[in-house]
Design an enzyme around this catalytic site. Structure first.
Site, mmCIF file in Angstrom:
data_model
loop_
_atom_site.group_PDB
_atom_site.id
_atom_site.type_symbol
_atom_site.label_atom_id
_atom_site.label_comp_id
_atom_site.label_asym_id
_atom_site.label_seq_id
_atom_site.Cartn_x
_atom_site.Cartn_y
_atom_site.Cartn_z
ATOM 1 N N LYS A 110 48.689 47.846 44.702
ATOM 2 C CA LYS A 110 47.917 46.589 44.690
ATOM 3 C C LYS A 110 48.741 45.448 45.296
ATOM 4 O O LYS A 110 48.174 44.509 45.839
ATOM 5 C CB LYS A 110 47.446 46.227 43.274
ATOM 6 C CG LYS A 110 46.478 47.230 42.684
ATOM 7 C CD LYS A 110 45.015 46.792 42.726
ATOM 8 C CE LYS A 110 44.139 47.845 42.102
ATOM 9 N NZ LYS A 110 42.825 48.065 42.484
ATOM 10 N N LYS A 192 41.400 57.439 47.152
ATOM 11 C CA LYS A 192 40.430 57.629 46.063
ATOM 12 C C LYS A 192 39.207 56.724 46.265
ATOM 13 O O LYS A 192 39.314 55.647 46.858
ATOM 14 C CB LYS A 192 41.077 57.411 44.696
ATOM 15 C CG LYS A 192 41.345 55.979 44.332
ATOM 16 C CD LYS A 192 41.528 55.808 42.828
ATOM 17 C CE LYS A 192 41.436 54.335 42.487
ATOM 18 N NZ LYS A 192 41.006 53.986 41.182
ATOM 19 N N LYS A 195 35.903 50.902 43.791
ATOM 20 C CA LYS A 195 34.918 49.825 43.852
ATOM 21 C C LYS A 195 35.288 48.836 44.936
ATOM 22 O O LYS A 195 34.442 48.156 45.487
ATOM 23 C CB LYS A 195 34.907 49.053 42.526
ATOM 24 C CG LYS A 195 34.427 49.817 41.360
ATOM 25 C CD LYS A 195 34.336 48.849 40.166
ATOM 26 C CE LYS A 195 34.678 49.553 38.885
ATOM 27 N NZ LYS A 195 35.754 48.936 38.141
#
Ligand code: ATP
Ligand code: LTN
Length: 326
Positions: A110, A192, A195
């Site tokens: 992130k 992966k 969202k």
């Protein structure tokens, strides 16, 4: 057994969230004491819009209920409505070594994804998650593969705390689905499904039939024509086979035989039909619930009250052990 898990209200749920996490929650709620949480404080570590956050939280609750969580069988609540989460977060910060946080895979990923927004919250995220879990004396944490490292850190923190101050917390274990723990993006099958990734690679749990069709038919496949499960050499088709198998409950070996000479086109068409059929009840239930906002809000309020009672009792013990006043 006490079960706890959480999901960020960061966007529409997808079939990865369902197959990796929620499907297990629905099974677990029948036999266990389950606590499920919409972790809105965790949503603040990446950029968010204050104007839409509350709507997202409510939509996440509707999505949970639409997917099959039963408020009679589990506690469903919003993290920020139970203040003990932030309180225990601070106390555990003083137990958790910083080195452990700096090596977390999600933090590294992130921080690359949000280069201009590497804040303390992003680093501290797993400690807040530990507080979530430990407050409820949780035995099992059903999550996707990507969260395993965080649950292991939670165990480390619990052990350290118990060692230093005496037995206080249950040491929780991650519960990872045998299959489906890592559903990949249909566009980038080495990443992966997420969202916040490429929307074309992500099938929403409540997607309309036309969108499902478009996304499945344009899913990236691999060179060659054979429909064979081999995640290393054929990541695209292997991911589609996993999804097919989990929704149809037909083993992958049998699917390989069934589609042996039929080609990618026919396989994708069959998968489209299967997904449209299987996701239909979720879409219907969600539509009904969207009309009953007060009902959903009431479930969350009741959930927060029940959760708070458990959390407060843990906090009382924790403060006493740490030498803090009541
Ligand atoms: P974001 O993109 O905001 O990071 P996300 O799609 O990764 O979101 P989370 O809210 O972080 O979803 O995860 C909710 C649950 O779903 C977690 O238990 C997580 O492990 C699981 N999960 C998320 N993505 C997948 C996936 N692709 N396959 C299987 N499980 C998944
Ligand atoms: N980090 C999790 C969400 C989460 C969670 C939790 C999961 C926050 N607190 C406690 C299980 C238990 C994620 O899926 N991104």
């Amino acid at each position: 057994m006490r079960v706890f898990s959480g999901i960020r209200p960061t966007g529409d749920l997808h079939i990865g969230n369902y197959l990796g996490a929620i499907k297990q929650w629905i099974e677990l709620q029948n036999e266990n004491e389950c606590v499920f949480c919409i972790v809105d404080l965790h949503a603040l570590v990446t950029p968010w819009d204050p104007k839409t956050l509350q709507k997202n939280i409510l939509e996440t609750a509707v999505a949970y209920l639409g997917a099959g969580l039963d408020p009679e069988k589990c506690i469903l609540f919003i993290q920020s409505q139970v203040k003990e989460h932030s309180e225990l977060n601070w106390l555990l910060n003083n137990i958790c070594p910083m080195g452990e946080l700096l090596r977390m895979t999600q933090y590294k990923e992130k921080s690359k994804q949000y280069k201009n927004n590497i804040n303390m919250g992003l680093l501290d995220y797993p400690v807040l998650m530990s507080a979530d879990i430990l407050l409820y004396q949780t035995n099992a944490v059903p999550v996707g593969e990507d969260q395993k490292q965080h649950v292991e850190l939670t165990r480390t923190i619990a052990k350290k705390f118990n060692g230093k101050f005496g037995q206080t917390f249950v040491e929780p274990k991650a519960m990872i689905a045998k299959s489906g723990a890592r559903i990949m993006s249909l566009q980038e099958p080495k990443k992966k499904m997420s969202k916040t990734g490429n929307p074309k690679g992500c099938i929403g749990l409540f997607d309309e039939p036309n969108d499902i069709k478009k996304k499945v038919m344009s899913a990236v496949t691999d060179t060659g024509k054979t429909i064979k499960y081999s995640p290393k050499t054929k990541p695209g088709i292997s991911n589609l086979l996993t999804i097919y198998s989990l929704f149809s409950e037909i083993p992958i070996k049998e699917l390989e035989k069934e589609f042996a000479n039929k080609g990618y086109g026919a396989f994708k068409k069959a998968l489209t039909e299967l997904l449209i059929l299987k996701l239909e009840p979720f879409r219907k239930k969600r539509k009904e619930l969207l009309k009953r906002e007060v009902y959903t809000a009431e479930i969350l309020n009741q959930g927060a009250k029940k959760a708070q009672a458990i959390a407060a009792s843990t906090m009382q013990k924790v403060k006493k052990k740490m030498g803090l006043p009541d």
